[in-house]
Design an enzyme around this catalytic site. Structure first.
Site, PDB file in Angstrom:
ATOM      1  N   GLY A  46       0.958  -1.172   0.149  1.00  0.00           N
ATOM      2  CA  GLY A  46      -0.073  -0.058   0.023  1.00  0.00           C
ATOM      3  C   GLY A  46       0.806   1.266   0.147  1.00  0.00           C
ATOM      4  O   GLY A  46       1.771   1.221  -0.655  1.00  0.00           O
ATOM      5  N   GLU A  47       0.698   2.232   0.868  1.00  0.00           N
ATOM      6  CA  GLU A  47       1.519   3.535   1.010  1.00  0.00           C
ATOM      7  C   GLU A  47       2.025   3.358   2.317  1.00  0.00           C
ATOM      8  O   GLU A  47       1.231   3.707   3.347  1.00  0.00           O
ATOM      9  CB  GLU A  47       0.574   4.460   0.696  1.00  0.00           C
ATOM     10  CG  GLU A  47       1.274   5.897   0.645  1.00  0.00           C
ATOM     11  CD  GLU A  47       2.655   5.821   0.029  1.00  0.00           C
ATOM     12  OE1 GLU A  47       2.299   5.580  -1.269  1.00  0.00           O
ATOM     13  OE2 GLU A  47       3.454   6.179   0.495  1.00  0.00           O
ATOM     14  N   SER A  48       3.241   3.099   2.566  1.00  0.00           N
ATOM     15  CA  SER A  48       3.715   2.939   3.671  1.00  0.00           C
ATOM     16  C   SER A  48       3.592   4.420   4.625  1.00  0.00           C
ATOM     17  O   SER A  48       3.339   4.311   5.846  1.00  0.00           O
ATOM     18  CB  SER A  48       5.261   2.708   3.985  1.00  0.00           C
ATOM     19  OG  SER A  48       5.993   3.654   2.972  1.00  0.00           O
ATOM     20  N   CYS A  78       5.988  -5.487   0.674  1.00  0.00           N
ATOM     21  CA  CYS A  78       6.446  -4.025   0.112  1.00  0.00           C
ATOM     22  C   CYS A  78       6.136  -2.725   1.066  1.00  0.00           C
ATOM     23  O   CYS A  78       7.240  -2.741   1.657  1.00  0.00           O
ATOM     24  CB  CYS A  78       5.478  -3.931  -1.254  1.00  0.00           C
ATOM     25  SG  CYS A  78       5.777  -2.774  -2.312  1.00  0.00           S
ATOM     26  N   ARG A 105      12.980   3.446  -0.681  1.00  0.00           N
ATOM     27  CA  ARG A 105      11.550   3.575  -0.950  1.00  0.00           C
ATOM     28  C   ARG A 105      11.458   3.486  -2.654  1.00  0.00           C
ATOM     29  O   ARG A 105      12.515   4.277  -3.140  1.00  0.00           O
ATOM     30  CB  ARG A 105      10.600   4.481  -0.509  1.00  0.00           C
ATOM     31  CG  ARG A 105      10.400   4.165   0.846  1.00  0.00           C
ATOM     32  CD  ARG A 105       9.394   5.650   1.475  1.00  0.00           C
ATOM     33  NE  ARG A 105       8.229   5.427   0.759  1.00  0.00           N
ATOM     34  CZ  ARG A 105       7.326   6.487   1.029  1.00  0.00           C
ATOM     35  NH1 ARG A 105       7.926   7.506   1.871  1.00  0.00           N
ATOM     36  NH2 ARG A 105       6.201   6.352   0.359  1.00  0.00           N
ATOM     37  N   ILE A 134       5.692  -3.704  -7.608  1.00  0.00           N
ATOM     38  CA  ILE A 134       5.004  -2.590  -7.797  1.00  0.00           C
ATOM     39  C   ILE A 134       5.522  -1.412  -6.937  1.00  0.00           C
ATOM     40  O   ILE A 134       5.362  -1.172  -5.584  1.00  0.00           O
ATOM     41  CB  ILE A 134       3.464  -2.676  -7.330  1.00  0.00           C
ATOM     42  CG1 ILE A 134       2.824  -3.815  -8.282  1.00  0.00           C
ATOM     43  CG2 ILE A 134       2.656  -1.562  -7.723  1.00  0.00           C
ATOM     44  CD1 ILE A 134       1.531  -4.303  -7.649  1.00  0.00           C
ATOM     45  N   ARG A 135       6.010  -0.466  -7.550  1.00  0.00           N
ATOM     46  CA  ARG A 135       6.632   0.719  -7.057  1.00  0.00           C
ATOM     47  C   ARG A 135       7.502   0.270  -5.884  1.00  0.00           C
ATOM     48  O   ARG A 135       7.322   0.639  -4.569  1.00  0.00           O
ATOM     49  CB  ARG A 135       5.663   1.901  -6.736  1.00  0.00           C
ATOM     50  CG  ARG A 135       5.001   2.207  -7.862  1.00  0.00           C
ATOM     51  CD  ARG A 135       4.603   3.559  -7.857  1.00  0.00           C
ATOM     52  NE  ARG A 135       3.991   3.877  -6.627  1.00  0.00           N
ATOM     53  CZ  ARG A 135       4.168   4.760  -5.628  1.00  0.00           C
ATOM     54  NH1 ARG A 135       5.213   5.499  -5.783  1.00  0.00           N
ATOM     55  NH2 ARG A 135       3.540   4.960  -4.460  1.00  0.00           N
ATOM     56  N   HIS A 170       5.119  -8.917  -4.056  1.00  0.00           N
ATOM     57  CA  HIS A 170       3.601  -9.066  -3.570  1.00  0.00           C
ATOM     58  C   HIS A 170       3.263 -10.742  -3.987  1.00  0.00           C
ATOM     59  O   HIS A 170       2.395 -10.931  -5.044  1.00  0.00           O
ATOM     60  CB  HIS A 170       2.724  -8.293  -4.464  1.00  0.00           C
ATOM     61  CG  HIS A 170       2.861  -6.852  -4.030  1.00  0.00           C
ATOM     62  ND1 HIS A 170       1.887  -6.313  -3.040  1.00  0.00           N
ATOM     63  CD2 HIS A 170       3.400  -5.868  -4.480  1.00  0.00           C
ATOM     64  CE1 HIS A 170       2.279  -5.135  -3.101  1.00  0.00           C
ATOM     65  NE2 HIS A 170       3.306  -4.784  -3.742  1.00  0.00           N
ATOM     66  N   GLU A 172       0.894 -12.388  -2.748  1.00  0.00           N
ATOM     67  CA  GLU A 172      -0.427 -12.382  -2.863  1.00  0.00           C
ATOM     68  C   GLU A 172      -1.050 -11.960  -4.225  1.00  0.00           C
ATOM     69  O   GLU A 172      -2.437 -12.215  -4.377  1.00  0.00           O
ATOM     70  CB  GLU A 172      -1.126 -11.335  -1.627  1.00  0.00           C
ATOM     71  CG  GLU A 172      -1.244  -9.882  -1.902  1.00  0.00           C
ATOM     72  CD  GLU A 172       0.227  -9.129  -1.844  1.00  0.00           C
ATOM     73  OE1 GLU A 172       1.308  -9.865  -1.639  1.00  0.00           O
ATOM     74  OE2 GLU A 172       0.091  -8.141  -1.943  1.00  0.00           O
TER      75      GLU A 172
HETATM   76  N1  GLN Z   1       6.016   2.678  -2.965  1.00  0.00           N
HETATM   77  C1  GLN Z   1       5.270   2.358  -1.637  1.00  0.00           C
HETATM   78  C2  GLN Z   1       5.725   2.839  -0.307  1.00  0.00           C
HETATM   79  O1  GLN Z   1       6.672   3.601  -0.411  1.00  0.00           O
HETATM   80  C3  GLN Z   1       5.116   0.991  -1.499  1.00  0.00           C
HETATM   81  C4  GLN Z   1       4.285   0.490  -2.849  1.00  0.00           C
HETATM   82  C5  GLN Z   1       3.570  -1.085  -2.648  1.00  0.00           C
HETATM   83  O2  GLN Z   1       3.645  -1.375  -1.363  1.00  0.00           O
HETATM   84  N2  GLN Z   1       3.131  -1.765  -3.609  1.00  0.00           N
HETATM   85  O3  GLN Z   1       4.990   2.783   0.624  1.00  0.00           O
END
Ligand code: GLN
Length: 190
Positions: A46-48, A78, A105, A134-135, A170, A172
C-alpha cells in the site's frame, strides 16, 4: 490458525484469500484488541507513509512493535517491509523499526517501477516463484542476524530475521501459495 492482515490501508483481501486457500482463517486487523487472538500478522502493500500514520492514530504502533519484539511472527510485503525497517534511506519518517534492515523506497525508479519476474528462492521452494514488484522498495543494508533470502541484480528483495519476514514483492497478487505457506510455517512454530 488465525492469521491477521493489517487492514488500515492497502492490499488486504488478496492476503486473506491466500491464507484461506491454505486452510486457515485470515482476519483484517483494525484495532489493538484484535491483535490478541491471532498467531501472526501480515503487513500488506500500500502506501507506507499512510499506513504508518494510521498505525499511530489508532494507537497500534507501540503495542504491535512490542509484540513483534517479543517474538510474534510478522511478514511485511512491500510497504509492509518499509514499516518493519529500522532505517529508511533519505527519510526521518520511520515506523515500527523492529527489523535490522535499511530500505530504499520506490527503489526501481520511474522507468521500471513495476515489473514481474520468476525466480527460485531456495529457502521457500525448489520451483520458480512468480514475483510482482509495484513501486517496490529494496533492502540496501542488513545488520546483525538478518538472513538474505533473495537478491535480484545484486539488491536484496527478501530477508528474514528470527520471527520477521520482509519481501519487496507481492506473492498475494499471484496464484502461487509458496510464500504464504512459508510464513504460516513460521507462525506454527512460535
Ligand atoms: N512505494 C510504496 C511505499 O513507499 C510501496 C508500494 C507497494 O506497497 N506496492 O510505501
Amino acid at each position: 490458525m488465525k492469521i491477521g492482515v493489517l487492514a488500515l490501508q492497502g492490499g488486504v483481501i488478496e492476503h486473506i484469500h491466500h491464507i484461506e486457500a491454505l486452510g486457515h482463517e485470515g482476519i483484517g486487523i483494525k484495532n489493538i484488541d484484535q491483535l490478541k487472538d491471532i498467531q501472526g500478522i501480515i503487513l500488506p502493500g500500500g502506501e507506507s507513509t499512510t499506513i504508518g500514520k494510521l498505525l499511530r492514530e489508532t494507537n497500534m504502533l507501540q503495542p504491535l512493535r512490542e509484540k513483534i519484539l517479543s517474538g510474534f511472527p510478522v511478514w511485511g510485503t512491500c510497504a509492509g517491509m518499509i514499516l518493519l525497517a529500522r532505517d529508511i534511506e533519505d527519510s526521518t519518517n520511520k515506523h515500527l523499526q523492529v527489523m535490522d534492515i535499511k530500505v530504499k523506497r520506490n527503489a526501481y525508479g520511474s522507468q521500471i517501477d513495476s515489473f514481474k519476474t520468476s525466480e527460485i528462492i531456495h529457502e521457500v521452494s525448489c520451483d520458480p516463484i512468480p514475483l510482482v514488484f509495484i513501486r517496490a522498495p529494496f533492502i540496501t543494508d542488513t545488520f546483525n542476524n538478518v538472513e538474505v533470502l533473495h537478491k535480484i541484480h545484486g539488491n536484496v528483495v527478501a530477508a528474514r530475521q528470527n520471527n520477521m519476514l520482509a519481501t519487496s514483492f507481492h506473492p498475494e497478487l499471484t496464484d502461487n501459495l509458496e510464500f504464504h505457506k512459508y510464513f504460516l510455517n513460521m507462525c506454527s512454530h512460535t
